[in-house]
Design a protein around this motif. Sequence first.
Motif, mmCIF file in Angstrom:
data_model
loop_
_atom_site.group_PDB
_atom_site.id
_atom_site.type_symbol
_atom_site.label_atom_id
_atom_site.label_comp_id
_atom_site.label_asym_id
_atom_site.label_seq_id
_atom_site.Cartn_x
_atom_site.Cartn_y
_atom_site.Cartn_z
ATOM 1 N N GLY A 1 1.433 24.616 3.144
ATOM 2 C CA GLY A 1 1.994 23.848 2.036
ATOM 3 C C GLY A 1 1.563 22.395 1.994
ATOM 4 N N ASP A 2 0.890 21.961 3.040
ATOM 5 C CA ASP A 2 0.388 20.577 3.050
ATOM 6 C C ASP A 2 -0.896 20.441 2.254
ATOM 7 O OD1 ASP A 2 1.311 20.272 6.563
ATOM 8 O OD2 ASP A 2 2.507 19.891 4.743
ATOM 9 N N SER A 3 -1.486 21.560 1.880
ATOM 10 C CA SER A 3 -2.717 21.509 1.092
ATOM 11 C C SER A 3 -2.456 20.805 -0.229
ATOM 12 C CB SER A 3 -3.230 22.924 0.823
ATOM 13 O OG SER A 3 -3.612 23.559 2.019
ATOM 14 N N ALA A 4 -3.221 19.783 -0.504
ATOM 15 C CA ALA A 4 -3.026 18.945 -1.691
ATOM 16 C C ALA A 4 -4.100 17.872 -1.681
ATOM 17 C CB ALA A 4 -1.648 18.294 -1.684
ATOM 18 N N VAL A 5 -4.075 17.028 -2.697
ATOM 19 C CA VAL A 5 -4.920 15.830 -2.686
ATOM 20 C C VAL A 5 -4.025 14.641 -2.363
ATOM 21 C CG1 VAL A 5 -6.515 14.358 -3.941
ATOM 22 C CG2 VAL A 5 -6.469 16.818 -4.409
ATOM 23 N N TYR A 6 -4.410 13.870 -1.375
ATOM 24 C CA TYR A 6 -3.634 12.708 -0.946
ATOM 25 C C TYR A 6 -4.351 11.450 -1.409
ATOM 26 C CZ TYR A 6 -0.950 15.969 1.818
ATOM 27 O OH TYR A 6 -0.145 17.021 2.197
ATOM 28 N N PHE A 7 -3.598 10.614 -2.121
ATOM 29 C CA PHE A 7 -4.160 9.375 -2.637
ATOM 30 C C PHE A 7 -3.517 8.178 -1.962
ATOM 31 C CE2 PHE A 7 -6.914 10.600 -6.032
ATOM 32 C CZ PHE A 7 -6.420 11.790 -6.523
ATOM 33 N N CYS A 8 -4.355 7.257 -1.609
ATOM 34 C CA CYS A 8 -3.903 5.949 -1.160
ATOM 35 C C CYS A 8 -3.980 5.013 -2.364
ATOM 36 C CB CYS A 8 -4.832 5.459 -0.043
ATOM 37 S SG CYS A 8 -4.495 3.792 0.532
ATOM 38 N N ALA A 9 -3.081 4.061 -2.424
ATOM 39 C CA ALA A 9 -3.096 3.085 -3.512
ATOM 40 C C ALA A 9 -2.615 1.747 -2.983
ATOM 41 C CB ALA A 9 -2.216 3.547 -4.668
ATOM 42 N N SER A 10 -2.930 0.698 -3.731
ATOM 43 C CA SER A 10 -2.424 -0.625 -3.363
ATOM 44 C C SER A 10 -1.977 -1.348 -4.629
ATOM 45 C CB SER A 10 -3.473 -1.441 -2.615
ATOM 46 O OG SER A 10 -4.531 -1.809 -3.477
ATOM 47 N N SER A 11 -1.153 -2.349 -4.454
ATOM 48 C CA SER A 11 -0.681 -3.130 -5.602
ATOM 49 C C SER A 11 -0.276 -4.511 -5.138
ATOM 50 C CB SER A 11 0.512 -2.444 -6.280
ATOM 51 O OG SER A 11 1.664 -2.529 -5.467
ATOM 52 N N MET A 49 0.842 -1.193 0.000
ATOM 53 C CA MET A 49 0.000 0.000 0.000
ATOM 54 C C MET A 49 0.873 1.237 0.000
ATOM 55 S SD MET A 49 -3.148 -1.089 2.529
ATOM 56 C CE MET A 49 -4.160 0.321 2.028
ATOM 57 N N TYR A 50 0.319 2.341 -0.510
ATOM 58 C CA TYR A 50 1.088 3.554 -0.738
ATOM 59 C C TYR A 50 0.294 4.794 -0.336
ATOM 60 C CZ TYR A 50 3.024 0.336 -4.294
ATOM 61 O OH TYR A 50 3.541 -0.755 -4.964
ATOM 62 N N TRP A 51 1.028 5.850 -0.025
ATOM 63 C CA TRP A 51 0.465 7.189 0.031
ATOM 64 C C TRP A 51 1.171 8.054 -1.001
ATOM 65 C CZ3 TRP A 51 -3.959 8.506 1.825
ATOM 66 C CH2 TRP A 51 -4.513 7.879 2.937
ATOM 67 N N TYR A 52 0.346 8.780 -1.798
ATOM 68 C CA TYR A 52 0.850 9.726 -2.775
ATOM 69 C C TYR A 52 0.289 11.106 -2.449
ATOM 70 C CZ TYR A 52 2.216 5.950 -6.014
ATOM 71 O OH TYR A 52 2.797 4.855 -6.600
ATOM 72 N N LYS A 53 1.039 12.129 -2.852
ATOM 73 C CA LYS A 53 0.568 13.508 -2.748
ATOM 74 C C LYS A 53 0.492 14.073 -4.163
ATOM 75 C CE LYS A 53 1.777 18.011 -0.736
ATOM 76 N NZ LYS A 53 2.768 18.758 0.095
ATOM 77 N N GLN A 54 -0.665 14.657 -4.500
ATOM 78 C CA GLN A 54 -0.808 15.303 -5.802
ATOM 79 C C GLN A 54 -0.981 16.795 -5.583
ATOM 80 O OE1 GLN A 54 -4.251 14.333 -8.411
ATOM 81 N NE2 GLN A 54 -2.740 14.098 -10.055
ATOM 82 N N ASP A 55 -0.044 17.563 -6.126
ATOM 83 C CA ASP A 55 -0.077 19.006 -5.901
ATOM 84 C C ASP A 55 -1.003 19.713 -6.886
ATOM 85 O OD1 ASP A 55 3.266 19.357 -7.320
ATOM 86 O OD2 ASP A 55 1.319 19.203 -8.308
ATOM 87 N N SER A 56 -1.015 21.031 -6.796
ATOM 88 C CA SER A 56 -1.944 21.814 -7.623
ATOM 89 C C SER A 56 -1.622 21.697 -9.109
ATOM 90 C CB SER A 56 -1.910 23.279 -7.203
ATOM 91 O OG SER A 56 -0.591 23.780 -7.295
ATOM 92 N N LYS A 57 -0.392 21.304 -9.449
ATOM 93 C CA LYS A 57 -0.021 21.113 -10.856
ATOM 94 C C LYS A 57 -0.265 19.675 -11.305
ATOM 95 C CE LYS A 57 3.376 24.819 -10.988
ATOM 96 N NZ LYS A 57 4.769 25.212 -11.271
ATOM 97 N N LYS A 58 -0.914 18.903 -10.445
ATOM 98 C CA LYS A 58 -1.306 17.518 -10.745
ATOM 99 C C LYS A 58 -0.129 16.547 -10.760
ATOM 100 C CE LYS A 58 -5.548 18.755 -11.189
ATOM 101 N NZ LYS A 58 -6.489 18.476 -10.077
ATOM 102 N N PHE A 59 1.015 16.983 -10.208
ATOM 103 C CA PHE A 59 2.141 16.067 -10.129
ATOM 104 C C PHE A 59 1.923 15.099 -8.979
ATOM 105 C CE2 PHE A 59 6.063 14.342 -11.103
ATOM 106 C CZ PHE A 59 6.884 14.277 -9.999
ATOM 107 N N LEU A 60 2.039 13.812 -9.272
ATOM 108 C CA LEU A 60 1.755 12.756 -8.303
ATOM 109 C C LEU A 60 3.079 12.214 -7.765
ATOM 110 C CD1 LEU A 60 -0.843 11.331 -7.295
ATOM 111 C CD2 LEU A 60 -0.480 9.637 -9.087
ATOM 112 N N LYS A 61 3.308 12.403 -6.473
ATOM 113 C CA LYS A 61 4.592 12.017 -5.904
ATOM 114 C C LYS A 61 4.397 11.022 -4.767
ATOM 115 C CE LYS A 61 8.733 14.011 -3.791
ATOM 116 N NZ LYS A 61 9.642 13.094 -4.506
ATOM 117 N N ILE A 62 5.167 9.956 -4.801
ATOM 118 C CA ILE A 62 5.046 8.945 -3.755
ATOM 119 C C ILE A 62 5.599 9.478 -2.439
ATOM 120 C CG2 ILE A 62 7.265 7.831 -4.264
ATOM 121 C CD1 ILE A 62 5.813 5.138 -3.666
ATOM 122 N N MET A 63 4.925 9.140 -1.367
ATOM 123 C CA MET A 63 5.388 9.546 -0.043
ATOM 124 C C MET A 63 5.905 8.325 0.720
ATOM 125 S SD MET A 63 2.197 11.984 0.963
ATOM 126 C CE MET A 63 2.870 12.550 2.507
#
Lengths: 113, 111
Positions: A84-94, A32-46
Motif C-alpha cells: 500500500g505504500d506504492s505511490a508517487v511521493y512529492f517533496c515541496a517547499s514554500s 518543506m513538505y512531503w506529499y503522497k499522490q495515490d493512483s487516483k491522483k489525490f495529493l495528500k500532505i504527510m
Amino acid sequence: DTAVSQTPKYLVTQMGNDKSIKCEQNLGHDTMYWYKQDSKKFLKIMFSYNNKELIINETVPNRFSPKSPDKAHLNLHINSLELGDSAVYFCASSALNSGYEQYFGPGTRLTVT
Amino acid sequence: TQLLEQSPQFLSIQEGENLTVYCNSSSVFSSLQWYRQEPGEGPVLLVTVVTGGEVKKLKRLTFQFGDARKDSSLHITAAQPGDTGLYLCAGLGGGYQKVTFGTGTKLQVIP
C-alpha cells in the motif's frame, strides 16, 4: 537551475525492505513538505518542516520518518515497506512571504512488489 | 478535516471549446491556489486568489474566488491541446497554514 530536486526518480523494491528518498531545494524557502499522490491522483500532505522543525504530521504510519538536517533538505525514510505504500511521493517547499505557494519536485514513483 | 471537492473529475473536449472547473468546500480558506500537473511531473502553480470575489486572468484562463472564500472556479476559453493536464485547487488554512489539495480534474483537449 533546479529549484526542488528529489532522488531517486523511480524506486522499485520488495515488501519488508527499508528505503529513503532525498529532497533538496535551492529556493531559500523555510518550509518543506512531503506529499503522497495515490493512483487516483489525490495529493495528500504527510509532513511539513519549518526551519528543521516538524510542524505538520498527518495520520501517517510511524514506519515513515522524515528528517531535516537543514532547512534546504528534507528526507523521507520508510521502514518495512508494504504494498500500500506504492505511490508517487512529492517533496515541496514554500515561503511565508509568498503565501505558502508550493514548489514541487519531480516526484519519486515508489513501487513495492 | 478540510475537504475540497472538484468537479468534474474528468473532462474531454475538442480544441476551441470553453470549460469550467469547480472547486468547492464547506470550509473557509485564507487563499486558494490552482496548479496544473502534467504526467511524470510535479504540480506547477498557476495562480493564487486571496480576496473573496477576486477574479484573476492568466491569458485564456480565468480564476475566481467565491465571495465567502469557500469555493473557486477556473474557466478556460478556447482550450488548446497544451492545456491538457490534471488541474488541482488547493486551499490555505487550518493549523500551521496547511495547504489542502482538491480531488483534481483531469482535462484532455483533443486536437
